[in-house]
Design a protein around this motif. Sequence first.
Motif, PDB file in Angstrom:
ATOM      1  N   LYS A 180      -0.497   6.033 -12.976  1.00  0.00           N
ATOM      2  CA  LYS A 180       0.110   5.909 -14.308  1.00  0.00           C
ATOM      3  C   LYS A 180       1.606   5.598 -14.188  1.00  0.00           C
ATOM      4  CE  LYS A 180       0.601   8.198 -18.749  1.00  0.00           C
ATOM      5  NZ  LYS A 180       2.004   7.793 -18.791  1.00  0.00           N
ATOM      6  N   ASP A 181       2.293   6.316 -13.280  1.00  0.00           N
ATOM      7  CA  ASP A 181       3.737   6.078 -13.091  1.00  0.00           C
ATOM      8  C   ASP A 181       4.006   4.649 -12.624  1.00  0.00           C
ATOM      9  OD1 ASP A 181       4.371   8.654 -13.830  1.00  0.00           O
ATOM     10  OD2 ASP A 181       4.499   9.420 -11.776  1.00  0.00           O
ATOM     11  N   ILE A 182       3.168   4.170 -11.704  1.00  0.00           N
ATOM     12  CA  ILE A 182       3.365   2.810 -11.158  1.00  0.00           C
ATOM     13  C   ILE A 182       3.241   1.769 -12.272  1.00  0.00           C
ATOM     14  CG2 ILE A 182       2.368   1.060  -9.606  1.00  0.00           C
ATOM     15  CD1 ILE A 182       1.435   3.524  -7.838  1.00  0.00           C
ATOM     16  N   LEU A 183       2.244   1.982 -13.134  1.00  0.00           N
ATOM     17  CA  LEU A 183       2.043   1.040 -14.243  1.00  0.00           C
ATOM     18  C   LEU A 183       3.160   1.186 -15.289  1.00  0.00           C
ATOM     19  CD1 LEU A 183      -1.849   1.363 -14.560  1.00  0.00           C
ATOM     20  CD2 LEU A 183      -0.542  -0.565 -13.601  1.00  0.00           C
ATOM     21  N   ASP A 184       3.493   2.428 -15.638  1.00  0.00           N
ATOM     22  CA  ASP A 184       4.568   2.660 -16.619  1.00  0.00           C
ATOM     23  C   ASP A 184       5.879   2.040 -16.158  1.00  0.00           C
ATOM     24  OD1 ASP A 184       2.827   4.057 -18.169  1.00  0.00           O
ATOM     25  OD2 ASP A 184       3.639   6.053 -17.716  1.00  0.00           O
ATOM     26  N   LEU A 185       6.143   2.150 -14.861  1.00  0.00           N
ATOM     27  CA  LEU A 185       7.412   1.641 -14.311  1.00  0.00           C
ATOM     28  C   LEU A 185       7.329   0.147 -14.015  1.00  0.00           C
ATOM     29  CD1 LEU A 185       8.045   4.597 -11.837  1.00  0.00           C
ATOM     30  CD2 LEU A 185       9.505   4.028 -13.792  1.00  0.00           C
ATOM     31  N   ASN A 186       6.113  -0.414 -14.172  1.00  0.00           N
ATOM     32  CA  ASN A 186       5.934  -1.853 -13.971  1.00  0.00           C
ATOM     33  C   ASN A 186       6.353  -2.276 -12.552  1.00  0.00           C
ATOM     34  OD1 ASN A 186       5.073  -4.250 -15.059  1.00  0.00           O
ATOM     35  ND2 ASN A 186       7.103  -4.834 -15.837  1.00  0.00           N
ATOM     36  N   LEU A 187       5.993  -1.434 -11.576  1.00  0.00           N
ATOM     37  CA  LEU A 187       6.446  -1.692 -10.205  1.00  0.00           C
ATOM     38  C   LEU A 187       5.765  -2.908  -9.582  1.00  0.00           C
ATOM     39  CD1 LEU A 187       6.729   1.918  -8.644  1.00  0.00           C
ATOM     40  CD2 LEU A 187       8.583   0.414  -9.386  1.00  0.00           C
ATOM     41  N   TYR A 217       1.011  -7.301  -5.452  1.00  0.00           N
ATOM     42  CA  TYR A 217      -0.140  -6.445  -5.697  1.00  0.00           C
ATOM     43  C   TYR A 217       0.136  -5.053  -5.129  1.00  0.00           C
ATOM     44  CZ  TYR A 217      -2.619 -10.771  -6.702  1.00  0.00           C
ATOM     45  OH  TYR A 217      -3.000 -11.966  -7.238  1.00  0.00           O
ATOM     46  N   GLY A 218      -0.487  -4.066  -5.744  1.00  0.00           N
ATOM     47  CA  GLY A 218      -0.310  -2.711  -5.233  1.00  0.00           C
ATOM     48  C   GLY A 218      -1.641  -1.999  -5.059  1.00  0.00           C
ATOM     49  N   PHE A 219      -1.668  -1.081  -4.079  1.00  0.00           N
ATOM     50  CA  PHE A 219      -2.829  -0.203  -3.942  1.00  0.00           C
ATOM     51  C   PHE A 219      -2.344   1.215  -3.676  1.00  0.00           C
ATOM     52  CE2 PHE A 219      -5.621   2.127  -0.959  1.00  0.00           C
ATOM     53  CZ  PHE A 219      -6.690   2.328  -1.821  1.00  0.00           C
ATOM     54  N   THR A 220      -2.935   2.162  -4.365  1.00  0.00           N
ATOM     55  CA  THR A 220      -2.660   3.566  -4.082  1.00  0.00           C
ATOM     56  C   THR A 220      -3.960   4.325  -4.246  1.00  0.00           C
ATOM     57  OG1 THR A 220      -1.410   5.531  -4.706  1.00  0.00           O
ATOM     58  CG2 THR A 220      -1.991   4.053  -6.500  1.00  0.00           C
ATOM     59  N   ASN A 221      -4.147   5.377  -3.454  1.00  0.00           N
ATOM     60  CA  ASN A 221      -5.311   6.222  -3.720  1.00  0.00           C
ATOM     61  C   ASN A 221      -4.897   7.510  -4.426  1.00  0.00           C
ATOM     62  OD1 ASN A 221      -4.215   7.639  -1.621  1.00  0.00           O
ATOM     63  ND2 ASN A 221      -5.713   6.906  -0.118  1.00  0.00           N
ATOM     64  N   SER A 222      -3.661   7.525  -4.930  1.00  0.00           N
ATOM     65  CA  SER A 222      -3.218   8.691  -5.685  1.00  0.00           C
ATOM     66  C   SER A 222      -3.386   8.429  -7.181  1.00  0.00           C
ATOM     67  CB  SER A 222      -1.751   8.991  -5.347  1.00  0.00           C
ATOM     68  OG  SER A 222      -1.175   9.791  -6.364  1.00  0.00           O
ATOM     69  N   GLU A 223      -4.371   9.089  -7.770  1.00  0.00           N
ATOM     70  CA  GLU A 223      -4.611   8.930  -9.216  1.00  0.00           C
ATOM     71  C   GLU A 223      -3.369   9.330 -10.011  1.00  0.00           C
ATOM     72  OE1 GLU A 223      -7.084   7.465 -10.754  1.00  0.00           O
ATOM     73  OE2 GLU A 223      -8.006   7.072  -8.789  1.00  0.00           O
ATOM     74  N   LYS A 224      -2.704  10.357  -9.494  1.00  0.00           N
ATOM     75  CA  LYS A 224      -1.503  10.897 -10.144  1.00  0.00           C
ATOM     76  C   LYS A 224      -0.414   9.821 -10.239  1.00  0.00           C
ATOM     77  CE  LYS A 224       1.866  14.413  -9.015  1.00  0.00           C
ATOM     78  NZ  LYS A 224       2.693  13.464  -8.260  1.00  0.00           N
ATOM     79  N   ASN A 225      -0.295   9.002  -9.196  1.00  0.00           N
ATOM     80  CA  ASN A 225       0.788   8.009  -9.177  1.00  0.00           C
ATOM     81  C   ASN A 225       0.465   6.741  -9.970  1.00  0.00           C
ATOM     82  OD1 ASN A 225       2.319   9.665  -7.622  1.00  0.00           O
ATOM     83  ND2 ASN A 225       2.034   8.543  -5.691  1.00  0.00           N
ATOM     84  N   ILE A 285       0.860  -1.185   0.000  1.00  0.00           N
ATOM     85  CA  ILE A 285       0.000   0.000   0.000  1.00  0.00           C
ATOM     86  C   ILE A 285       0.894   1.232   0.000  1.00  0.00           C
ATOM     87  CG2 ILE A 285      -1.734   1.283   1.324  1.00  0.00           C
ATOM     88  CD1 ILE A 285      -2.864  -1.385   2.262  1.00  0.00           C
ATOM     89  N   GLY A 286       0.828   1.994  -1.075  1.00  0.00           N
ATOM     90  CA  GLY A 286       1.726   3.143  -1.249  1.00  0.00           C
ATOM     91  C   GLY A 286       2.932   2.701  -2.041  1.00  0.00           C
ATOM     92  N   LEU A 287       3.130   3.283  -3.226  1.00  0.00           N
ATOM     93  CA  LEU A 287       4.231   2.817  -4.083  1.00  0.00           C
ATOM     94  C   LEU A 287       5.137   3.976  -4.475  1.00  0.00           C
ATOM     95  CD1 LEU A 287       1.803   0.374  -5.528  1.00  0.00           C
ATOM     96  CD2 LEU A 287       4.117  -0.405  -4.947  1.00  0.00           C
ATOM     97  N   GLY A 288       5.553   4.729  -3.453  1.00  0.00           N
ATOM     98  CA  GLY A 288       6.509   5.810  -3.673  1.00  0.00           C
ATOM     99  C   GLY A 288       7.924   5.275  -3.527  1.00  0.00           C
ATOM    100  N   LEU A 289       8.804   6.123  -2.976  1.00  0.00           N
ATOM    101  CA  LEU A 289      10.206   5.720  -2.777  1.00  0.00           C
ATOM    102  C   LEU A 289      10.310   4.392  -2.024  1.00  0.00           C
ATOM    103  CD1 LEU A 289      13.309   6.259  -2.555  1.00  0.00           C
ATOM    104  CD2 LEU A 289      12.797   7.471  -0.428  1.00  0.00           C
TER     105      LEU A 289
END
Lengths: 276, 276
Positions: free
Chosen positions: B39-46, B29-37, B6-10
Amino acid sequence: MNIGIIGLGLMGGSLAKAVKRYGIAKKVYGFTNSEKNKKDILDLNLVDELVDLETLKKVSDVIILAIPVDAIIGMFPNFLDIDENTTIIDMGSTKGYIVKNIPAKIRKNFIAAHPMTGTEKSGPKAAIDDLYEGKTVVFCDLEDNGNLHVNKAFKIFQAIGMRIVVMDSNQHDIHACFMSHLPHILSFSLANTVMSHEDPKSIIALAAGGFKDMSRIAKSSPRMWGDIFKQNKKNLLASIDLFESQLQNARKMVEEDNYEDLEKWMKKANTLHEIL
Amino acid sequence: MNIGIIGLGLMGGSLAKAVKRYGIAKKVYGFTNSEKNKKDILDLNLVDELVDLETLKKVSDVIILAIPVDAIIGMFPNFLDIDENTTIIDMGSTKGYIVKNIPAKIRKNFIAAHPMTGTEKSGPKAAIDDLYEGKTVVFCDLEDNGNLHVNKAFKIFQAIGMRIVVMDSNQHDIHACFMSHLPHILSFSLANTVMSHEDPKSIIALAAGGFKDMSRIAKSSPRMWGDIFKQNKKNLLASIDLFESQLQNARKMVEEDNYEDLEKWMKKANTLHEIL
């Protein structure tokens, strides 16, 4: 030209390496009054020859002072009989007090410089190849120097890869205080805050990047930094007071649970990195 | 096992990279409530899949909270219906306040951890491969956890190359304050001292290693650090006061030209590096 370097620790030793690497000097002479360092200087092959001061004065076209700032002042009487074509460059971290005390007889020869680079280490073994590469050197009050001497100084520092900035010595001391002297006294204070705890070892076992970076320069030479703090006393005290008012402001916001303003204050700090 | 982050920042993003690299999780699996993040999470394939919170709770054997410390507290009500075999690990920088507030129903499941690592950057793009490699993770108050959960947590963090330290959450908060929270508020204060000058740009033009290192963490996220300062308020205020007394002591020695004692004080600071 022949270059003579007085003091062959981190700054002088690294300079010797740089001028040799770039083939700037026909010969590099060195002088130190530290018996302890002589062996290291020779073992590391930092200079072509270690000589006495009188010899160094005669054989060098440029003499570079890479010694603590109080020792620079102490060297002045030795240069009163210097040849008018010999250039002297000091690399001290303070400039106002040094410039004010340069004897009139050698004012044209004596270039006040401060290469904005260093590490927390000291002594000949601390000398590294690329200390000056890509860094900034500040020259002060050049209007009182002869062109011959300014040109020689510019030539050397540019040849070892430095970018030149010119400013008034008093302005330099304010800028250097914020960028170097204040950070050093804060780092010493942080280190002593932790070392005064009853169990520093178990605390430091958790050290990560933040603390390591903030305490790195607390390893710096007390002798060298005592002299710098003394010569830049007025600016140092003023900058400590400015820092204190920031820290006390932050402390107050934490104490009063004013996290909205605290966040604004941190956002302002973030803007530093739009510049740096 | 399946790991849900939960939370996929640094912190969370780097953990996702680490558990994938070491093949620890069948699926991440990942969960974020930041719409902004998102796209980045998916693009980076985290992560293998971004899911909603209810799905993440069902499919994960271990749930890791990599969100600001106040958000961790806010998540508690969502975990009251968690399966008794599901482990929850929080990676927040404070531990006392979090542990005190863990609902009794999930106390056995909920592991309080603090990986002592980070950078000044934040967000999914800040995620790096080796953030955890060779670093220390602190686990707190494990006596209140079930062995099943402790074992899963140890397995994951050791597998990604971390060294485990165990301590009481109150002791952790004091240690983390000295090693991380105090250095951060000092770095923010230093940055604001310079940014409050009438001409920060010309000063910062002279920045070298010392200032750069001391101001690096002043780039850190105000949102995240506001929460940490709030939760560790008592220790933070006390550590600021200890730091202040060191700095004021140094200031007094400079003001009174007491350079002999100042040198002794700096020598004491130097001893930090016999430990670090």
